[in-house]
Design an enzyme around this catalytic site. Sequence first.
Site: not given
Length: 313
Positions: A250, A259, A217, A219, A24-25
């Site tokens: 993002c 990430n 989470h 980065h 997803r991300d």
Amino acid sequence: MREPYRVKSEELPERVTIYEVGPRDGLQNESTVVPVEVKAEFITRLARAGLNVIEATSFVHPRWVPQLADAGELLTSLERAPGVRYPVLVPNERGLDRALEHGVDEIAIFGSATETFARRNLNRSVEESIEMFTPVVTRARAEGLRVRAYLSMCFGDPWEGPVPIERVVEVGSRLLDLGCYELSLGDTIGVATPGHVTALLRAFGGGCIGTDQLAVHFHDTYGQALANTLAALREGVTTVDSSAGGIGGCPYAKSATGNLATEDLVWMLHGLGVHTGVSLETLVETSVWLAEKLGRPSTSRVVQALAKEKQDA
């Protein structure tokens, strides 16, 4: 395949849950649309590697994230492995409707600690976004779904600069109060440092929110993601978001790079004697396979090193 030398640290958790966000991300930030069959195989390979939480997709409007317009088709074609959770991101009640239509049993909502990013990402103020999430969480829980909350811009915002810790605690607490079982604290543009991470987690603790309700989470924009993760683990966090091969970013914050790579995280955790249930070899093979599909090498240092060793052997 080479494995790290293991030295158990008594100050760290026995086990860490890796919340894999690559499908997803990671894929939402690709410049081109990845075929649905590649996405499905990617998820299947991740499950085969031992990851038991894999965020599969998002039911966001395709106009905003065209890379995930095939969410329904993906979930229909996906063969779910026993014991693996496949949460999806939903932005609003329409997204929840679509998730329920496809038999999803776990969702996530995505908020912001800053006003500017809330406007750019959700086209709403922080207050308005919480009002939007309220019926989503209420309905989802009434349907028996687990609900996770993401909170972005917890450490720095490209438009507003450093984000006050008390602001993050205030907004994050309100998301948990909606009924979310977990809050993932996002370093969206990768500016956090270990001391900042420690201070934020302790501030949540001061508000009677324990690390059992928090995930992180990170980065890796400034190369701090692993150091920040270790700081969080030392504070008792046991759930860490990461993305296979380090893919992602993002689409609404151009300064956000990839990430934390799942392989880099697993290498560190295994070296520290922390159990993950993940096969590093299978995971590296998956990211090498995905890199070929995407037409570029993985950014994960562990993938690069182990793939080269295998090639040279």
